[in-house]
Design a protein around this motif. Structure first.
Motif, PDB file in Angstrom:
ATOM      1  N   GLU A   1       0.821  -1.219   0.000  1.00  0.00           N
ATOM      2  CA  GLU A   1       0.000   0.000   0.000  1.00  0.00           C
ATOM      3  C   GLU A   1       0.853   1.268   0.000  1.00  0.00           C
ATOM      4  O   GLU A   1       0.513   2.261  -0.657  1.00  0.00           O
ATOM      5  N   ILE A   2       1.970   1.209   0.737  1.00  0.00           N
ATOM      6  CA  ILE A   2       2.851   2.382   0.804  1.00  0.00           C
ATOM      7  C   ILE A   2       3.402   2.701  -0.586  1.00  0.00           C
ATOM      8  O   ILE A   2       3.364   3.847  -1.040  1.00  0.00           O
ATOM      9  N   GLU A   3       3.902   1.664  -1.274  1.00  0.00           N
ATOM     10  CA  GLU A   3       4.496   1.902  -2.592  1.00  0.00           C
ATOM     11  C   GLU A   3       3.453   2.373  -3.594  1.00  0.00           C
ATOM     12  O   GLU A   3       3.735   3.202  -4.455  1.00  0.00           O
ATOM     13  N   LEU A   4       2.234   1.831  -3.464  1.00  0.00           N
ATOM     14  CA  LEU A   4       1.173   2.240  -4.392  1.00  0.00           C
ATOM     15  C   LEU A   4       0.803   3.711  -4.167  1.00  0.00           C
ATOM     16  O   LEU A   4       0.640   4.484  -5.114  1.00  0.00           O
ATOM     17  N   ILE A   5       0.703   4.099  -2.894  1.00  0.00           N
ATOM     18  CA  ILE A   5       0.378   5.493  -2.581  1.00  0.00           C
ATOM     19  C   ILE A   5       1.458   6.417  -3.124  1.00  0.00           C
ATOM     20  O   ILE A   5       1.173   7.453  -3.742  1.00  0.00           O
ATOM     21  N   GLU A   6       2.718   6.037  -2.932  1.00  0.00           N
ATOM     22  CA  GLU A   6       3.816   6.877  -3.415  1.00  0.00           C
ATOM     23  C   GLU A   6       3.751   7.018  -4.938  1.00  0.00           C
ATOM     24  O   GLU A   6       3.968   8.105  -5.477  1.00  0.00           O
ATOM     25  N   ALA A   7       3.413   5.901  -5.600  1.00  0.00           N
ATOM     26  CA  ALA A   7       3.330   5.949  -7.067  1.00  0.00           C
ATOM     27  C   ALA A   7       2.206   6.883  -7.514  1.00  0.00           C
ATOM     28  O   ALA A   7       2.393   7.712  -8.405  1.00  0.00           O
ATOM     29  N   VAL A   8       1.042   6.774  -6.846  1.00  0.00           N
ATOM     30  CA  VAL A   8      -0.103   7.613  -7.227  1.00  0.00           C
ATOM     31  C   VAL A   8       0.193   9.084  -6.940  1.00  0.00           C
ATOM     32  O   VAL A   8      -0.078   9.955  -7.756  1.00  0.00           O
ATOM     33  N   CYS A   9       0.791   9.360  -5.780  1.00  0.00           N
ATOM     34  CA  CYS A   9       1.071  10.751  -5.419  1.00  0.00           C
ATOM     35  C   CYS A   9       2.062  11.380  -6.388  1.00  0.00           C
ATOM     36  O   CYS A   9       1.923  12.547  -6.741  1.00  0.00           O
ATOM     37  N   SER A  10       3.063  10.614  -6.825  1.00  0.00           N
ATOM     38  CA  SER A  10       4.014  11.221  -7.752  1.00  0.00           C
ATOM     39  C   SER A  10       3.377  11.363  -9.133  1.00  0.00           C
ATOM     40  O   SER A  10       3.693  12.293  -9.871  1.00  0.00           O
ATOM     41  N   GLU A  11       2.425  10.476  -9.458  1.00  0.00           N
ATOM     42  CA  GLU A  11       1.718  10.570 -10.737  1.00  0.00           C
ATOM     43  C   GLU A  11       0.898  11.865 -10.815  1.00  0.00           C
ATOM     44  O   GLU A  11       0.922  12.565 -11.814  1.00  0.00           O
ATOM     45  N   ILE A  12       0.186  12.177  -9.720  1.00  0.00           N
ATOM     46  CA  ILE A  12      -0.672  13.377  -9.745  1.00  0.00           C
ATOM     47  C   ILE A  12       0.053  14.586  -9.166  1.00  0.00           C
ATOM     48  O   ILE A  12      -0.532  15.638  -8.964  1.00  0.00           O
ATOM     49  N   LYS A  13       1.333  14.418  -8.869  1.00  0.00           N
ATOM     50  CA  LYS A  13       2.195  15.492  -8.341  1.00  0.00           C
ATOM     51  C   LYS A  13       1.601  16.121  -7.087  1.00  0.00           C
ATOM     52  O   LYS A  13       1.615  17.346  -6.923  1.00  0.00           O
ATOM     53  N   ALA A  14       1.051  15.279  -6.219  1.00  0.00           N
ATOM     54  CA  ALA A  14       0.482  15.798  -4.979  1.00  0.00           C
ATOM     55  C   ALA A  14       1.507  15.646  -3.866  1.00  0.00           C
ATOM     56  O   ALA A  14       2.390  14.789  -3.916  1.00  0.00           O
ATOM     57  N   ASN A  15       1.351  16.498  -2.883  1.00  0.00           N
ATOM     58  CA  ASN A  15       2.206  16.433  -1.716  1.00  0.00           C
ATOM     59  C   ASN A  15       1.498  15.568  -0.675  1.00  0.00           C
ATOM     60  O   ASN A  15       0.551  16.008  -0.041  1.00  0.00           O
ATOM     61  N   CYS A  16       1.912  14.321  -0.554  1.00  0.00           N
ATOM     62  CA  CYS A  16       1.208  13.411   0.350  1.00  0.00           C
ATOM     63  C   CYS A  16       1.965  13.269   1.657  1.00  0.00           C
ATOM     64  O   CYS A  16       3.184  13.164   1.673  1.00  0.00           O
ATOM     65  N   GLU A  17       1.176  13.277   2.744  1.00  0.00           N
ATOM     66  CA  GLU A  17       1.783  13.149   4.051  1.00  0.00           C
ATOM     67  C   GLU A  17       1.229  11.869   4.673  1.00  0.00           C
ATOM     68  O   GLU A  17       0.050  11.793   5.001  1.00  0.00           O
ATOM     69  N   LEU A  18       2.086  10.869   4.805  1.00  0.00           N
ATOM     70  CA  LEU A  18       1.632   9.576   5.329  1.00  0.00           C
ATOM     71  C   LEU A  18       1.793   9.525   6.835  1.00  0.00           C
ATOM     72  O   LEU A  18       2.812   9.960   7.370  1.00  0.00           O
ATOM     73  N   SER A  19       0.770   9.024   7.521  1.00  0.00           N
ATOM     74  CA  SER A  19       0.966   8.788   8.949  1.00  0.00           C
ATOM     75  C   SER A  19       0.420   7.417   9.322  1.00  0.00           C
ATOM     76  O   SER A  19      -0.505   6.914   8.693  1.00  0.00           O
ATOM     77  N   ASN A  20       1.029   6.856  10.338  1.00  0.00           N
ATOM     78  CA  ASN A  20       0.673   5.506  10.768  1.00  0.00           C
ATOM     79  C   ASN A  20      -0.450   5.598  11.803  1.00  0.00           C
ATOM     80  O   ASN A  20      -0.224   5.964  12.951  1.00  0.00           O
ATOM     81  N   VAL A  21      -1.682   5.316  11.387  1.00  0.00           N
ATOM     82  CA  VAL A  21      -2.856   5.454  12.262  1.00  0.00           C
ATOM     83  C   VAL A  21      -3.395   4.062  12.586  1.00  0.00           C
ATOM     84  O   VAL A  21      -3.601   3.263  11.677  1.00  0.00           O
ATOM     85  N   PRO A  22      -3.632   3.756  13.852  1.00  0.00           N
ATOM     86  CA  PRO A  22      -4.148   2.425  14.186  1.00  0.00           C
ATOM     87  C   PRO A  22      -5.511   2.184  13.534  1.00  0.00           C
ATOM     88  O   PRO A  22      -6.341   3.092  13.465  1.00  0.00           O
ATOM     89  N   TRP A  23      -5.753   0.971  13.088  1.00  0.00           N
ATOM     90  CA  TRP A  23      -6.986   0.599  12.393  1.00  0.00           C
ATOM     91  C   TRP A  23      -8.220   0.958  13.212  1.00  0.00           C
ATOM     92  O   TRP A  23      -9.202   1.467  12.682  1.00  0.00           O
ATOM     93  N   ASP A  24      -8.163   0.717  14.535  1.00  0.00           N
ATOM     94  CA  ASP A  24      -9.326   0.952  15.414  1.00  0.00           C
ATOM     95  C   ASP A  24      -9.875   2.360  15.281  1.00  0.00           C
ATOM     96  O   ASP A  24     -11.066   2.579  15.420  1.00  0.00           O
ATOM     97  N   GLY A  25      -8.974   3.330  15.074  1.00  0.00           N
ATOM     98  CA  GLY A  25      -9.437   4.717  15.080  1.00  0.00           C
ATOM     99  C   GLY A  25      -9.390   5.354  13.707  1.00  0.00           C
ATOM    100  O   GLY A  25      -9.558   6.561  13.571  1.00  0.00           O
ATOM    101  N   ILE A  26      -9.188   4.553  12.663  1.00  0.00           N
ATOM    102  CA  ILE A  26      -8.872   5.141  11.357  1.00  0.00           C
ATOM    103  C   ILE A  26     -10.097   5.832  10.736  1.00  0.00           C
ATOM    104  O   ILE A  26      -9.969   6.885  10.123  1.00  0.00           O
ATOM    105  N   PHE A  27     -11.304   5.274  10.952  1.00  0.00           N
ATOM    106  CA  PHE A  27     -12.495   5.917  10.396  1.00  0.00           C
ATOM    107  C   PHE A  27     -12.864   7.168  11.189  1.00  0.00           C
ATOM    108  O   PHE A  27     -13.360   8.142  10.624  1.00  0.00           O
ATOM    109  N   THR A  28     -12.608   7.142  12.510  1.00  0.00           N
ATOM    110  CA  THR A  28     -12.833   8.345  13.325  1.00  0.00           C
ATOM    111  C   THR A  28     -11.882   9.444  12.872  1.00  0.00           C
ATOM    112  O   THR A  28     -12.268  10.605  12.749  1.00  0.00           O
TER     113      THR A  28
END
Lengths: 225, 259
Positions: free
Chosen positions: B54-81
């Motif tokens: 997932e990390i590599e895919l996100i990096e590929a998509v972000c560089s494709e659309i030239k977006a500035n993406c900020e990744l953070s490690n969020v626990p699954w339990d609280g991810i929808f909140t």
């Protein structure tokens, strides 16, 4: 074990954050507790009422709810405040939210500890202070607070250990302290049992170290009398 | 005591630096939350860096659309909140598109579909295909209704289905001969077991939406069509360029189904 070994520096960072989080928020909660305890025993009714409300509110709420409310709540409030100005705010840092939540919550426990000690504080000390012409503030600063801190040290040390363990709840909002680090490593290596055993060992070492520091502190206090 | 003081100082320094970073954030930053504790989807390498499919895919998509993406490690339990409160703009963990989730959130296009497959021991006779498993005991993961429905519809409603809590427990019974085959999702089977050389799949996995559902996607807050459109554009380009196939081989040792 070989799979887990390369993760140790990542792990130690988590352990340092666990210790750091408690070490940073404990003095704040002790200070908060002291102020609230003075307010609770003060002759001013509004102050006493406010202190009682604070104590009852945060002693009664589960830590996890306070952490969630402060973290997610502050994000909502910040976004709402920022919207009219057209700026985007990055959101609260989870570690800061956890620091604030733990400080406020444990301030209520500390307040009760101090308040109880104030209840049994010998009147003679205060009267002696008044007799040599000290002001109320001077009496508090030079007599009451030092004696209170000394007598409350064992109870406060206990509270610190509780805080160390409660701080694991910060992992739920994404603070990469010891618990979160451990679950990340467990998921990354697929060795959950080994990881949690190592984490248990680290928690024991941290509490042993803080127990030792508390002991040295008590000895130093004894000598200073 | 000095150590504690130093630690306290470090925590505060980290806090102060964080605040200044967020204030300087540009408006086009996409904040992406991902639970990096599931190897090989997303995990943390020994240096503490995020890694995985997932990390590599996100990096590929972000560089494709030239977006500035900020990744953070969020626990699954609280991810929808975290998504609802605006802490993050997008869930970077690939989530199954269930009806309930789609009602409450926006989703990207489907990224990949997880197939269902039967796995047997390497030396088992699979000349008759899935039909050959009829009348035998089949293991699966307990409580996953879609697995049970699939087994019953291809092998008959009276099939002896044994539910296991974990894949490892089912595979132990497969080794011991207590079950003839283990049914689960093809990614898990291929990546964890078939790749060891001791097991093989019976025929081809099924990707029929009737059984496997609508596949997995990235999730967004309801009502963010602009962001979804941007990400979808990037995803389309990256998938067309064969990136997902490449990452699938790298992390799951199988080709991912993206249609």
């Amino acid at each position: 074990m070989e799979v887990v070994a390369p993760y140790f520096s990542f792990w130690l960072k988590g352990a340092a954050l666990t210790l750091g989080l408690s070490a940073a928020s404990f003095p704040i909660s002790a200070f908060l507790g002291l102020i609230v305890a003075f307010a609770a025993v003060s002759p001013s009714r509004p102050a006493a009422l406010a202190a009682a409300m604070y104590i009852n509110l945060f002693r009664g709420l589960p830590e996890i709810i306070v952490i969630f409310l402060i973290f997610y709540g502050s994000n909502i409030v910040l976004t709402m405040l920022a919207q009219p100005f057209g700026i985007q705010i990055g959101g609260t840092n989870p570690a800061i939210a956890a620091l604030i939540a733990l400080s406020i919550q444990f301030g209520s426990y500390a307040a009760v500890i101090f308040k109880d000690w104030m209840g049994v504080f010998p009147r003679g000390y205060t009267e002696a202070g008044l007799a040599i012409g000290m002001t109320r503030l001077q009496i508090r600063r030079r007599i009451v607070v030092p004696l209170l801190l000394r007598s409350a040290t064992p109870a406060l040390g206990n509270l610190f250990l509780v805080m160390l363990k409660i701080s694991a709840l910060a992992s739920l909002i994404g603070v990469e302290e010891l618990s979160r680090t451990t679950s990340i490593i467990a998921g990354s290596t697929r060795e959950p049992l080994v990881c949690y055993l190592i984490a248990a060992g680290m928690y024991l070492v941290i509490s042993a170290v803080s127990g030792f520091v508390q002991h040295r502190f008590e000895v130093a206090m004894e000598r200073s009398i | 005591m000095k150590m504690i003081k130093n630690l306290t100082a470090t925590v505060f320094a980290a806090a102060v630096s964080f605040v200044s970073v967020t204030c300087a954030q540009a408006e086009d930053t996409i904040k992406i939350g991902i639970d990096a504790s599931y190897k090989p989807y997303a995990y943390v390498d020994p240096d503490g860096q995020l890694a995985g499919f997932e990390i590599e895919l996100i990096e590929a998509v972000c560089s494709e659309i030239k977006a500035n993406c900020e990744l953070s490690n969020v626990p699954w339990d609280g991810i929808f909140t975290a998504l609802e409160t605006g802490t993050i703009d997008m869930i970077g963990t690939t989530v199954t598109m269930s009806k309930v989730r789609l009602e409450k959130n926006d989703a990207s296009r489907m990224i990949y579909r997880v197939g269902f497959a039967f796995m047997v021991l390497e030396d088992a006779d699979t000349s008759k295909g899935i039909e050959g498993l009829k009348g035998q005991a089949i293991g699966t993961i307990v409580g996953t209704q879609s697995y049970y429905d699939y087994i019953k519809s291809v092998l008959g409603a009276d099939t002896d289905i044994r539910g296991y809590d974990t894949a490892d427990a089912a595979v132990l019974d497969l080794d011991a001969g207590r079950i003839a085959a283990f049914q689960s999702d093809n990614l898990q089977l291929e990546q964890s077991y078939v790749s060891t050389g001791n097991y093989k799949l019976v025929g081809q996995p099924t990707f029929d939406p009737k059984y496997v559902g609508d596949g997995r996607a990235w999730f967004f807050k309801k009502g963010s069509p602009e962001l979804v459109g941007k990400i979808n554009k990037g995803l389309d380009a990256v998938i067309a360029a064969g990136k997902v196939d490449e990452l699938g081989m790298k992390y799951f040792k199988t080709k991912l189904v993206t249609k």
